[in-house]
Design a protein around this motif. Structure first.
Motif, PDB file in Angstrom:
ATOM      1  N   VAL A 109       9.695  -0.456  -6.344  1.00 47.30           N
ATOM      2  CA  VAL A 109       9.782  -0.874  -5.204  1.00 47.30           C
ATOM      3  C   VAL A 109      10.840  -0.067  -4.429  1.00 47.30           C
ATOM      4  CG1 VAL A 109      10.363  -2.841  -3.558  1.00 47.30           C
ATOM      5  CG2 VAL A 109       8.606  -2.996  -5.245  1.00 47.30           C
ATOM      6  N   ALA A 110      11.943  -0.017  -4.863  1.00 46.41           N
ATOM      7  CA  ALA A 110      13.022   0.551  -4.359  1.00 46.41           C
ATOM      8  C   ALA A 110      12.779   2.235  -4.135  1.00 46.41           C
ATOM      9  CB  ALA A 110      14.370   0.567  -5.090  1.00 46.41           C
ATOM     10  N   ALA A 111      11.951   2.715  -4.971  1.00 45.66           N
ATOM     11  CA  ALA A 111      11.617   4.162  -4.935  1.00 45.66           C
ATOM     12  C   ALA A 111      10.827   4.215  -3.615  1.00 45.66           C
ATOM     13  CB  ALA A 111      11.093   4.459  -6.360  1.00 45.66           C
ATOM     14  N   GLN A 112       9.706   3.223  -3.619  1.00 44.04           N
ATOM     15  CA  GLN A 112       8.815   3.304  -2.490  1.00 44.04           C
ATOM     16  C   GLN A 112       9.450   3.359  -1.239  1.00 44.04           C
ATOM     17  OE1 GLN A 112       6.420  -0.009  -3.523  1.00 44.04           O
ATOM     18  NE2 GLN A 112       4.879   1.077  -4.423  1.00 44.04           N
ATOM     19  N   GLY A 113      10.779   2.325  -1.223  1.00 44.14           N
ATOM     20  CA  GLY A 113      11.302   2.346   0.103  1.00 44.14           C
ATOM     21  C   GLY A 113      12.212   3.354   0.697  1.00 44.14           C
TER      22      GLY A 113
ATOM     23  N   LEU B 116       0.656   8.037   6.045  1.00 42.91           N
ATOM     24  CA  LEU B 116      -0.728   7.617   5.961  1.00 42.91           C
ATOM     25  C   LEU B 116      -1.000   7.409   4.447  1.00 42.91           C
ATOM     26  CD1 LEU B 116      -1.741  11.219   7.778  1.00 42.91           C
ATOM     27  CD2 LEU B 116      -2.079   8.880   8.558  1.00 42.91           C
ATOM     28  N   THR B 117      -0.437   7.655   3.560  1.00 46.78           N
ATOM     29  CA  THR B 117      -0.270   7.234   2.182  1.00 46.78           C
ATOM     30  C   THR B 117      -0.263   6.050   1.670  1.00 46.78           C
ATOM     31  OG1 THR B 117       1.691   8.525   1.744  1.00 46.78           O
ATOM     32  CG2 THR B 117      -0.385   9.476   1.382  1.00 46.78           C
ATOM     33  N   VAL B 118       0.583   5.185   2.389  1.00 48.13           N
ATOM     34  CA  VAL B 118       1.092   3.932   1.801  1.00 48.13           C
ATOM     35  C   VAL B 118       1.265   3.095   3.069  1.00 48.13           C
ATOM     36  CG1 VAL B 118       2.200   4.749  -0.341  1.00 48.13           C
ATOM     37  CG2 VAL B 118       3.520   4.766   1.916  1.00 48.13           C
ATOM     38  N   ASP B 119       1.475   1.801   2.740  1.00 46.07           N
ATOM     39  CA  ASP B 119       1.714   0.791   3.986  1.00 46.07           C
ATOM     40  C   ASP B 119       3.182   0.419   4.289  1.00 46.07           C
ATOM     41  OD1 ASP B 119       0.510  -1.099   6.214  1.00 46.07           O
ATOM     42  OD2 ASP B 119       1.473  -2.472   4.850  1.00 46.07           O
ATOM     43  N   GLU B 120       3.801   0.743   5.088  1.00 47.44           N
ATOM     44  CA  GLU B 120       5.377   0.642   5.234  1.00 47.44           C
ATOM     45  C   GLU B 120       5.519  -0.747   5.356  1.00 47.44           C
ATOM     46  OE1 GLU B 120       7.098   2.487   8.699  1.00 47.44           O
ATOM     47  OE2 GLU B 120       6.053   4.179   8.301  1.00 47.44           O
ATOM     48  N   ASP B 121       4.609  -1.433   6.122  1.00 46.73           N
ATOM     49  CA  ASP B 121       5.134  -2.921   6.102  1.00 46.73           C
ATOM     50  C   ASP B 121       5.055  -3.740   4.679  1.00 46.73           C
ATOM     51  OD1 ASP B 121       5.326  -2.493   8.874  1.00 46.73           O
ATOM     52  OD2 ASP B 121       3.230  -3.239   9.198  1.00 46.73           O
ATOM     53  N   THR B 122       4.083  -3.276   3.977  1.00 45.29           N
ATOM     54  CA  THR B 122       4.017  -3.955   2.636  1.00 45.29           C
ATOM     55  C   THR B 122       5.480  -3.409   1.918  1.00 45.29           C
ATOM     56  OG1 THR B 122       1.711  -3.655   2.628  1.00 45.29           O
ATOM     57  CG2 THR B 122       2.899  -4.179   0.459  1.00 45.29           C
ATOM     58  N   ILE B 123       5.830  -2.310   1.876  1.00 44.95           N
ATOM     59  CA  ILE B 123       6.950  -1.869   1.227  1.00 44.95           C
ATOM     60  C   ILE B 123       8.062  -2.698   1.698  1.00 44.95           C
ATOM     61  CG2 ILE B 123       8.503   0.286   0.827  1.00 44.95           C
ATOM     62  CD1 ILE B 123       5.970   2.047   0.696  1.00 44.95           C
ATOM     63  N   ALA B 124       8.352  -2.657   2.910  1.00 48.38           N
ATOM     64  CA  ALA B 124       9.521  -3.618   3.798  1.00 48.38           C
ATOM     65  C   ALA B 124       9.451  -4.839   3.171  1.00 48.38           C
ATOM     66  CB  ALA B 124       9.204  -3.434   5.280  1.00 48.38           C
ATOM     67  N   ARG B 125       8.176  -5.541   2.931  1.00 44.67           N
ATOM     68  CA  ARG B 125       8.292  -6.847   2.386  1.00 44.67           C
ATOM     69  C   ARG B 125       8.573  -6.932   0.995  1.00 44.67           C
ATOM     70  NH1 ARG B 125       3.718  -7.807   5.276  1.00 44.67           N
ATOM     71  NH2 ARG B 125       2.498  -7.199   3.683  1.00 44.67           N
ATOM     72  N   ASP B 126       7.979  -6.088   0.382  1.00 39.78           N
ATOM     73  CA  ASP B 126       8.512  -6.195  -1.075  1.00 39.78           C
ATOM     74  C   ASP B 126       9.929  -5.810  -1.424  1.00 39.78           C
ATOM     75  OD1 ASP B 126       5.787  -6.563  -1.438  1.00 39.78           O
ATOM     76  OD2 ASP B 126       5.328  -4.642  -2.215  1.00 39.78           O
ATOM     77  N   ALA B 127      10.453  -4.891  -0.721  1.00 40.68           N
ATOM     78  CA  ALA B 127      12.007  -4.438  -0.908  1.00 40.68           C
ATOM     79  C   ALA B 127      12.719  -5.785  -0.555  1.00 40.68           C
ATOM     80  CB  ALA B 127      12.108  -3.196  -0.041  1.00 40.68           C
ATOM     81  N   ARG B 128      12.395  -6.507   0.514  1.00 39.11           N
ATOM     82  CA  ARG B 128      13.140  -7.567   0.689  1.00 39.11           C
ATOM     83  C   ARG B 128      13.188  -8.506  -0.601  1.00 39.11           C
ATOM     84  NH1 ARG B 128      16.119  -9.451   4.472  1.00 39.11           N
ATOM     85  NH2 ARG B 128      16.453 -11.658   4.811  1.00 39.11           N
TER      86      ARG B 128
END
Ligand SMILES: [Zn+2]
Length: 463
Positions: free
Chosen positions: A112-116, A438-450
């Motif tokens: 998740v940190a890598a995605q963020g 376009l490739t990933v969902d930023e809002d999901t990443i933000a939520r998962d990172a928290r």
């Protein structure tokens, strides 16, 4: 019988200002760029050639500047879930405060940190990223695989610097004993990672470097054997060096010499090596980097955040040292962006000895593009817009409020506010549109990172 291979699909972009960052710094006030497959086929002033076949898309880029995609040369993705801690510390105090938390990371946290980290950079025009990952707690899973998977899912070109630490507190190092690997274990795992993931091809999306962490967290043996391993496998080497006055003192006390002489004594300088920071360098250190063609990842915001000092970038460039830019880990540069580092590199270097002649806008753009490609060993295939190179480029919107009245496009994106990214392409594929991935969902990443940041804080507090 095999089917005949299809002719490459073409994308034609017209009416944009273009800064190629080629050897002559060629620029077009209004020009075109033709992409064929994953390569740049042609570019120039005016309109694109007529009668091109197999054009699948035409983009009218009026009001934009096209530059090569930005190349990040130093980062620690896992720190995305420990941002905003130890905010008033110098490097050594900051490390000692954070190591116990970092040593509790697991595979899900690292993914998740890598995605963020990747998402934040990619939406701001980074097309080639790197992660120097050096915390491998026992039983924490396949961290390298998780990081590489995140980069590949996002569609970003990527170098994993497989880090390591084997000098803990009991050996006079900074990390706690439970946070390090054995020397043999670190070398074996690094070799395995190179063999599993490194792709040396021209259009490679994934490369791996050998990257022991820093003089105060690794043994001399790991540094020496790491350099030998990198050369045996034909991959690049990376580490931290000359970051602070405290590190310089540490090296003199332990090794009887400064960091650059110490690195050279272990074989860890060379055209296949790049080093983060290089803030405290005397003339002979800079000459050693120039002589050996060792590259530098300049991280101006992180150096300011940790009160490390101002790297002598103008002197390095004058001596012929390859220099790229780095975000550094986001526990020491919470913004996590690279396009703002163009501006910060220029401004911070003007506070040094060379004052207003330290760096200009074109040099700053070059650091963030071609310079980065050089230090990652990829200047033949990325870093500038030239026919035959890979199609990694960014369309910066410069006709909006923030930039429309700035006299010159390159000055606009370097001196002005962070310019909006209308589109970013990697390997011929668009990954960003209007500042959204376009490739990933930023809002999901933000939520998962928290969620993962809170989980790590909880585990660290219980330890
Ligand atoms: Zn770093």
């Amino acid at each position: 019988m095999a089917a005949p291979s299809a002719a490459p699909q073409r994308i034609v972009i017209e009416n944009a200002a273009i800064a190629t960052v080629d050897a002559q710094d060629t620029e077009y006030a209004s020009g075109y760029l033709v992409v064929a497959g994953n390569r740049i086929e042609s570019l120039g002033a005016g309109k694109a050639p007529e009668n091109l076949e197999n054009v699948v898309r035409r983009i009218d880029a009026t009001g934009h500047l096209i530059t090569p995609g930005l190349v990040n040369t130093h980062h620690h993705f896992y720190q995305w879930i420990t941002r905003g801690l130890a905010t008033d510390h110098n490097l050594f105090n900051w490390l000692v405060a954070l190591y116990p938390t970092w040593a509790r990371i697991d595979e899900q946290m690292v993914r998740v940190a890598a995605q963020g980290s990747l998402a934040m950079m990619a939406r701001g025009g980074v097309t080639t990223a790197m992660d120097h990952h050096y915390v491998f707690p026992q039983g924490s899973g396949d961290l390298s695989g998780a990081i590489i998977g995140a980069a590949s899912e996002m569609g970003v070109r990527f170098t994993l610097a497989r880090g390591s630490m084997d000098r803990s507190e009991k050996d006079g190092g900074l990390p706690p004993d439970f946070a390090v690997e054995t020397t043999e274990g670190a070398l074996a795992a690094t070799e395995e990672t190179v063999k599993k993931h490194h792709d040396a091809s021209f259009d490679s999306m994934t490369q791996v470097a050998v990257a022991p962490c820093s003089p105060f967290s690794i043994s001399t043996e790991l540094l020496r054997e790491g350099a030998a391993l990198g050369r045996r496998l034909g991959v690049r080497m990376h580490t931290h060096g000359s970051e602070t006055v405290e590190e310089e003192k540490f090296c003199h006390e332990l090794f009887g010499m400064g960091p650059t002489d110490y690195f050279e004594s272990t074989g860890f300088l060379g055209e296949d090596v790049w080093m983060a920071h290089c803030v405290h360098m005397n003339d002979s250190d800079i000459a050693a980097f120039a002589r050996t063609k060792t590259g530098v990842a300049h991280c101006p915001s992180s150096n300011a955040r940790l009160a490390a000092g101002i790297a002598r970038v103008p002197d390095m460039l004058k001596a012929g040292v390859p220099v790229g830019l780095g975000v550094d880990g986001t526990a020491s540069n919470e913004s996590g962006e690279l396009h703002t580092e163009l501006r910060n590199a220029l401004l911070i270097n003007r506070l040094g000895a060379h004052r207003e002649s330290a760096l200009n806008a074109r040099q700053a753009l070059r650091l963030g593009t071609y310079g980065g490609a050089q230090v990652l060993g990829r200047a033949d295939n990325i870093g500038s817009l030239e026919a035959g190179k890979l199609a990694d480029f960014v369309l910066w919107k410069i006709d909006g409020l923030g930039h429309s009245s700035i006299a010159d496009p390159v000055t606009a994106i370097v001196f002005g506010a962070a310019a909006p990214v209308t589109a970013s392409f990697v390997n011929g594929k668009q990954i960003v549109e209007n500042n959204r991935l376009l490739t990933v969902d930023e809002d999901t990443i933000a939520r998962d990172a928290r969620t993962e940041a809170q989980r790590l804080a909880r585990i660290a507090a219980q330890a």
